[in-house]
Write a protein that holds these residues in place. Structure first.
Motif, PDB file in Angstrom:
ATOM      1  N   ASN A  10       0.843  -1.210   0.000  1.00 54.29           N
ATOM      2  CA  ASN A  10       0.000   0.000   0.000  1.00 54.29           C
ATOM      3  C   ASN A  10       0.877   1.258   0.000  1.00 54.29           C
ATOM      4  O   ASN A  10       0.938   1.971   1.005  1.00 54.29           O
ATOM      5  N   ASP A  14       3.248  10.855  -0.325  1.00 55.35           N
ATOM      6  CA  ASP A  14       3.180  11.626   0.917  1.00 55.35           C
ATOM      7  C   ASP A  14       3.136  13.112   0.559  1.00 55.35           C
ATOM      8  O   ASP A  14       4.072  13.638  -0.063  1.00 55.35           O
ATOM      9  N   ALA A  38       6.219   7.433  -1.684  1.00 53.41           N
ATOM     10  CA  ALA A  38       6.553   6.858  -0.376  1.00 53.41           C
ATOM     11  C   ALA A  38       5.760   5.586  -0.111  1.00 53.41           C
ATOM     12  O   ALA A  38       5.191   4.975  -1.009  1.00 53.41           O
ATOM     13  N   GLY A  39       5.696   5.259   1.170  1.00 49.62           N
ATOM     14  CA  GLY A  39       5.145   3.984   1.628  1.00 49.62           C
ATOM     15  C   GLY A  39       6.292   3.243   2.304  1.00 49.62           C
ATOM     16  O   GLY A  39       7.461   3.421   1.928  1.00 49.62           O
ATOM     17  N   LYS A  40       5.946   2.450   3.305  1.00 48.51           N
ATOM     18  CA  LYS A  40       6.997   1.970   4.202  1.00 48.51           C
ATOM     19  C   LYS A  40       8.136   1.214   3.485  1.00 48.51           C
ATOM     20  O   LYS A  40       9.308   1.517   3.704  1.00 48.51           O
ATOM     21  N   ARG A  90      -2.873   5.945  -3.385  1.00 45.25           N
ATOM     22  CA  ARG A  90      -3.398   6.922  -2.427  1.00 45.25           C
ATOM     23  C   ARG A  90      -2.418   8.077  -2.168  1.00 45.25           C
ATOM     24  O   ARG A  90      -1.206   7.929  -2.362  1.00 45.25           O
ATOM     25  N   ASN A 106      -3.827   9.146   6.601  1.00 43.71           N
ATOM     26  CA  ASN A 106      -3.429   8.089   5.673  1.00 43.71           C
ATOM     27  C   ASN A 106      -4.657   7.494   4.990  1.00 43.71           C
ATOM     28  O   ASN A 106      -5.617   7.105   5.663  1.00 43.71           O
ATOM     29  N   SER A 168       0.856  -3.115  10.979  1.00 42.23           N
ATOM     30  CA  SER A 168       0.086  -2.669  12.141  1.00 42.23           C
ATOM     31  C   SER A 168      -1.279  -3.339  12.130  1.00 42.23           C
ATOM     32  O   SER A 168      -1.688  -3.938  11.130  1.00 42.23           O
ATOM     33  N   THR A 243       8.548  13.637  11.669  1.00 45.39           N
ATOM     34  CA  THR A 243       8.865  12.282  12.151  1.00 45.39           C
ATOM     35  C   THR A 243       8.461  11.206  11.134  1.00 45.39           C
ATOM     36  O   THR A 243       8.721  10.024  11.363  1.00 45.39           O
ATOM     37  N   VAL A 244       7.848  11.609  10.017  1.00 47.79           N
ATOM     38  CA  VAL A 244       7.429  10.621   9.012  1.00 47.79           C
ATOM     39  C   VAL A 244       8.683   9.949   8.438  1.00 47.79           C
ATOM     40  O   VAL A 244       9.599  10.632   7.983  1.00 47.79           O
ATOM     41  N   GLY A 245       8.713   8.641   8.476  1.00 44.23           N
ATOM     42  CA  GLY A 245       9.864   7.915   7.936  1.00 44.23           C
ATOM     43  C   GLY A 245      10.892   7.542   8.988  1.00 44.23           C
ATOM     44  O   GLY A 245      11.864   6.839   8.679  1.00 44.23           O
ATOM     45  N   ALA A 246      10.690   7.973  10.231  1.00 47.42           N
ATOM     46  CA  ALA A 246      11.676   7.651  11.280  1.00 47.42           C
ATOM     47  C   ALA A 246      11.737   6.144  11.502  1.00 47.42           C
ATOM     48  O   ALA A 246      12.822   5.550  11.568  1.00 47.42           O
ATOM     49  N   GLY A 247      10.570   5.522  11.598  1.00 51.61           N
ATOM     50  CA  GLY A 247      10.524   4.082  11.829  1.00 51.61           C
ATOM     51  C   GLY A 247      11.127   3.311  10.659  1.00 51.61           C
ATOM     52  O   GLY A 247      11.858   2.329  10.851  1.00 51.61           O
ATOM     53  N   ASP A 248      10.836   3.759   9.453  1.00 55.10           N
ATOM     54  CA  ASP A 248      11.379   3.081   8.264  1.00 55.10           C
ATOM     55  C   ASP A 248      12.908   3.191   8.251  1.00 55.10           C
ATOM     56  O   ASP A 248      13.610   2.245   7.871  1.00 55.10           O
ATOM     57  N   PHE A 284      13.148  11.046   2.511  1.00 51.78           N
ATOM     58  CA  PHE A 284      13.752   9.809   2.989  1.00 51.78           C
ATOM     59  C   PHE A 284      15.161   9.649   2.464  1.00 51.78           C
ATOM     60  O   PHE A 284      15.486  10.105   1.386  1.00 51.78           O
TER      61      PHE A 284
END
Ligand SMILES: Nc1ncnc2c1ncn2[C@@H]1O[C@H](COP(=O)(O)OP(=O)(O)O)[C@@H](O)[C@H]1O
Ligand SMILES: O=P(O)(O)OC[C@H]1O[C@](O)(COP(=O)(O)O)[C@@H](O)[C@@H]1O
Length: 304
Positions: A10, A14, A38-40, A90, A106, A168, A243-248, A284
């Motif tokens: 998905n 962004d 984007a997208g994870k 999306r 999202n 998630s 903070t978008v992309g921090a986890g990735d 990113f």
């Protein structure tokens, strides 16, 4: 360097709207808008590419607005294994306030039909063996059931290629019993599926065969539980832009260290610095090596 396959079922464009302060229900004046493919899994791929790896990227892409994604894949030299689906990928709207607060809107994603699910499997499964790691990341678009997703994760795991999962809700819940090699939930995602006792949840997940649980804790840092590893990293204070992309970024750099065979401390220090750098930018990837070295030196590690 490694060959890594990332799967973004998905993806999203962004759209990050910068504004001073969001006042819900009022007319807000924005300061600027940026747009990123984007997208994870795609975000993870960008960081891994900056760390020197070769990437194949797969998932579903809307044929009506594929251009920004195709531009990204071409510019980055990614092998494009995305299945085109009628309609638009999306757009996820990110409202970035001056104090660093982010509000995410999202979207649900494309409507994927059975024929596209089959095309994805036909295309993806033969590719798997040529890779050193697989990253499955992000939510499910419409038409992709958690049962189908779990069956896919099962097949990927059965290939024997190390499998990393970051999802998630119901998708994460369905995939956990398959015991991926590594997972990277944030605290909210883990407590949603495993309950509020996160230590007990991590113990249970490790006990059922997940080797690496990288639990991200926002600005508080990261807890990493793995074979002989129980480490906490506390990031340095940084100016938060998004903070978008921090986890990735955290996931990508953790995988990098593991694939390189680095000691856990070196891996976690670097991954925490890459994630801290990610929050100082919109978009990113690793763009400033000197800043990264400074951040790395300032990460604090503690045994858990
Ligand atoms: N304000 C911050 N300052 C420094 N590092 C941060 C900040 N926010 C997030 N990070 C880093 O990014 C990682 C991932 O962020 P988190 O919000 O937990 O995940 P996700 O982006 O998946 O929701 C954290 O574990 C932390 O290392
Ligand atoms: O697939 P989901 O869960 O809706 O997440 C997609 C969103 O997550 C992101 O990949 C960012 O993820 P992280 O902040 O967790 O690194 C965005 O680029 C994207 O809009």
């Amino acid at each position: 360097m490694a060959r890594i396959l990332t799967l973004t079922l998905n993806p999203a464009l962004d759209l990050t709207v910068s504004l001073d302060k969001l006042i819900p229900g009022a007319v807000n004046r924005s300061l600027g808008l940026t747009r990123h493919a984007a997208g994870k899994g795609l975000n993870v791929a960008q960081v891994l590419a900056d760390l020197g790896h070769h990437l194949t990227v797969s998932g579903f892409l809307g044929s009506d607005n594929a251009q920004p994604f195709e531009n990204l894949m071409q510019a980055r030299g990614f092998a494009d294994a995305f299945i085109r689906v009628p309609g638009e990928t999306r757009s996820n709207i990110k409202l970035a306030e001056a104090d660093g607060r982010i509000t995410d809107l999202n979207g649900p994603g494309l409507q994927v039909e059975d024929e596209h699910l089959q095309s994805l499997l036909d295309n993806l499964i033969p590719l798997v063996a040529g890779h050193d790691a697989i990253v499955v990341a992000g939510s499910l678009p419409r038409g992709v059931s958690t049962a189908w997703f779990a069956a896919l994760v099962h097949r990927l795991k059965a290939s024997g290629v190390p499998l990393v999962l970051d999802s998630s809700g119901a998708a994460l819940q369905a995939a956990l019993p398959i015991a991926p090699w590594m997972i990277k939930p944030n605290e909210e995602e883990l407590s949603e599926v495993c309950g509020s006792d996160l230590s007990a949840a991590v113990r249970k997940l490790r006990g059922q065969g997940i080797e690496h649980v990288v639990l991200s804790r926002g600005s508080a840092g990261v807890d990493w539980h793995g074979p002989g590893i129980a480490l906490r990293a506390i990031p340095p204070r940084v100016e938060v832009v998004s903070t978008v992309g921090a986890g990735d970024s955290l996931l990508a750099a953790s995988l990098h260290g593991l694939l390189q065979g680095w000691p856990a401390e070196r891996t976690l220090r670097m991954a925490t610095a890459v994630a801290a750098q990610a929050v100082t930018q919109i978009g990113f990837g690793i763009h400033d090596r000197e800043q990264l070295a400074r951040l790395e030196a300032a990460v604090r590690l503690q045994p858990l």
